[in-house]
Design an enzyme around this catalytic site. Sequence first.
Site, mmCIF file in Angstrom:
data_model
loop_
_atom_site.group_PDB
_atom_site.id
_atom_site.type_symbol
_atom_site.label_atom_id
_atom_site.label_comp_id
_atom_site.label_asym_id
_atom_site.label_seq_id
_atom_site.Cartn_x
_atom_site.Cartn_y
_atom_site.Cartn_z
ATOM 1 N N CYS A 205 0.869 -1.177 0.000
ATOM 2 C CA CYS A 205 0.000 0.000 0.000
ATOM 3 C C CYS A 205 0.902 1.222 0.000
ATOM 4 C CB CYS A 205 -0.899 0.011 1.234
ATOM 5 S SG CYS A 205 -2.230 1.235 1.119
ATOM 6 N N CYS B 78 -0.020 4.276 1.711
ATOM 7 C CA CYS B 78 -0.352 5.286 2.732
ATOM 8 C C CYS B 78 0.787 5.513 3.733
ATOM 9 C CB CYS B 78 -1.650 4.958 3.452
ATOM 10 S SG CYS B 78 -1.638 3.397 4.334
ATOM 11 N N LYS C 176 -12.354 -4.693 2.186
ATOM 12 C CA LYS C 176 -11.772 -3.824 3.211
ATOM 13 C C LYS C 176 -12.672 -2.600 3.356
ATOM 14 C CE LYS C 176 -7.667 -1.139 4.379
ATOM 15 N NZ LYS C 176 -6.281 -0.824 4.024
ATOM 16 N N ARG D 187 -3.125 4.061 12.546
ATOM 17 C CA ARG D 187 -2.569 5.237 11.865
ATOM 18 C C ARG D 187 -1.513 5.915 12.728
ATOM 19 N NH1 ARG D 187 -8.124 6.668 8.609
ATOM 20 N NH2 ARG D 187 -8.066 4.673 7.510
ATOM 21 N N ARG E 8 -10.777 7.995 3.591
ATOM 22 C CA ARG E 8 -10.539 6.977 2.565
ATOM 23 C C ARG E 8 -11.846 6.456 1.940
ATOM 24 N NH1 ARG E 8 -5.324 6.861 3.847
ATOM 25 N NH2 ARG E 8 -4.487 5.911 5.758
ATOM 26 N N LYS F 78 -11.849 -7.396 6.317
ATOM 27 C CA LYS F 78 -11.225 -6.500 7.292
ATOM 28 C C LYS F 78 -12.080 -5.278 7.510
ATOM 29 C CE LYS F 78 -7.302 -3.448 7.644
ATOM 30 N NZ LYS F 78 -6.276 -2.763 6.954
ATOM 31 N N SER G 34 -6.463 -2.833 14.508
ATOM 32 C CA SER G 34 -5.921 -2.126 15.663
ATOM 33 C C SER G 34 -6.991 -1.695 16.664
ATOM 34 C CB SER G 34 -5.131 -0.903 15.181
ATOM 35 O OG SER G 34 -5.942 -0.057 14.387
ATOM 36 N N TYR H 21 -3.013 -8.599 16.621
ATOM 37 C CA TYR H 21 -1.935 -8.100 17.474
ATOM 38 C C TYR H 21 -1.838 -8.921 18.757
ATOM 39 C CZ TYR H 21 -2.423 -4.405 14.089
ATOM 40 O OH TYR H 21 -2.508 -3.730 12.898
HETATM 41 C C1 PBG Z 1 -3.298 0.296 4.704
HETATM 42 C C2 PBG Z 1 -3.679 -0.497 5.895
HETATM 43 C C3 PBG Z 1 -4.394 -0.050 7.012
HETATM 44 C C4 PBG Z 1 -4.495 -1.138 7.873
HETATM 45 C C5 PBG Z 1 -3.828 -2.206 7.275
HETATM 46 N N1 PBG Z 1 -3.351 -1.788 6.041
HETATM 47 C C6 PBG Z 1 -4.864 1.282 7.387
HETATM 48 C C7 PBG Z 1 -5.868 1.996 6.613
HETATM 49 O O1 PBG Z 1 -6.469 1.480 5.679
HETATM 50 O O2 PBG Z 1 -6.049 3.164 6.947
HETATM 51 C C8 PBG Z 1 -5.204 -1.124 9.180
HETATM 52 C C9 PBG Z 1 -4.825 -2.198 10.134
HETATM 53 C C10 PBG Z 1 -5.246 -1.956 11.531
HETATM 54 O O3 PBG Z 1 -6.023 -1.037 11.862
HETATM 55 O O4 PBG Z 1 -4.806 -2.747 12.375
HETATM 56 N N2 PBG Z 1 -1.934 0.143 4.411
#
Ligand code: PBG
Length: 328
Positions: A123, A125, A199, A209, A221, A252, A278, A317
């Site tokens: 990704c 970001c 997702k 983040r 997003r 997810k 997370s 996690y």
């Molecule tokens: C994007 C990505 C995200 C997560 C995994 N890959 C963040 C997003 O889409 O903003 C989130 C994972 C998490 O919250 O544990 N690279």
Amino acid sequence: MPDSTFPAVRLRRLRRTETLRRMVRETVLSTDDLIWPLFIVPGNGVEKSIGSMPGVSQMSVDVAVAAAKRAFELGIPAVLLFGIPPEKDAVGSAAYDEHGVVQTAVRALKRELPELVVITDVCLCEYTDHGHCGLLSATGEVMNDPTVEVLVREALSHAEAGADIIAPSDMMDGRVGAIRAALDKAGFDQIPILAYAAKFTSGFYGPFREAAESAPAFGDRRAYQMDPANGREALREVALDAAEGADLLMVKPAGPYLDIIRQVRDRFPHPLVAYQVSGEYSAIKAAGQLGWLDEERVMLESLIAIKRAGADLIITYFAPTVARLLAR
Ligand code: PBG
């Protein structure tokens, strides 16, 4: 039809003792099901805890290798790598740097732990200075096809470093097919793709983040990740990624989307991965620290629910904590 003389139904008969309960238990959580996410930062000897994710740290490559070694010894089969680069720019060029944080981590992990499965998140970001998952147009929209080109370069650089599985999480259209074609052409036809297929745009990504230093500098997003209200659309996303050649499919977040996990399980034969994100982790941790919930019990219940819904593998996690519990 049963009448009044029919024997009373006694479902409690099989719940009387732990041994009986163990015999009729339908869902079992195993260490083999776990994938542990790691946040890799530049430097040496760095272990920086993340305020909003108690027990989770950013780690430099050396520290991550030691942590992954302990995890593998506990029986955890796989890690998922995220990189926090030393410098970010508008086009995320650190994402495909052959000496980037993730590429370096992959080489070190595969050298020290050849049997560990190393999955890399693909990704932009974490690598763009604006924090969006792709390249921006003049009007600030994330452009699809130019972004896919950069994602392909990133995926190839991960494969060249030795990644075992490539996991695109950007939600651009067509990226699974493009990455598959590029991997095959470069001789990486044996490397599977784990597609972040459904997702959702989620408030539960908040703590990530901070961990990945990837909050969007403006906006959100919603123009590329899915609307949490849409279940049927999730099936279209999954069908498309499957058609483009995804080897494993992902839903997810996990806990709030058990209905999606179940529907994907019923319709697609692929191995199904769920990401307990997370915010799901931090919410359980925080309530545990306040004494409002029994953290260990709720952790296990949340993971069993995700498996019962139909997930084969869970990115969490909690992986090392669960593995230690299961080893007892
Ligand atoms: C994007 C990505 C995200 C997560 C995994 N890959 C963040 C997003 O889409 O903003 C989130 C994972 C998490 O919250 O544990 N690279």
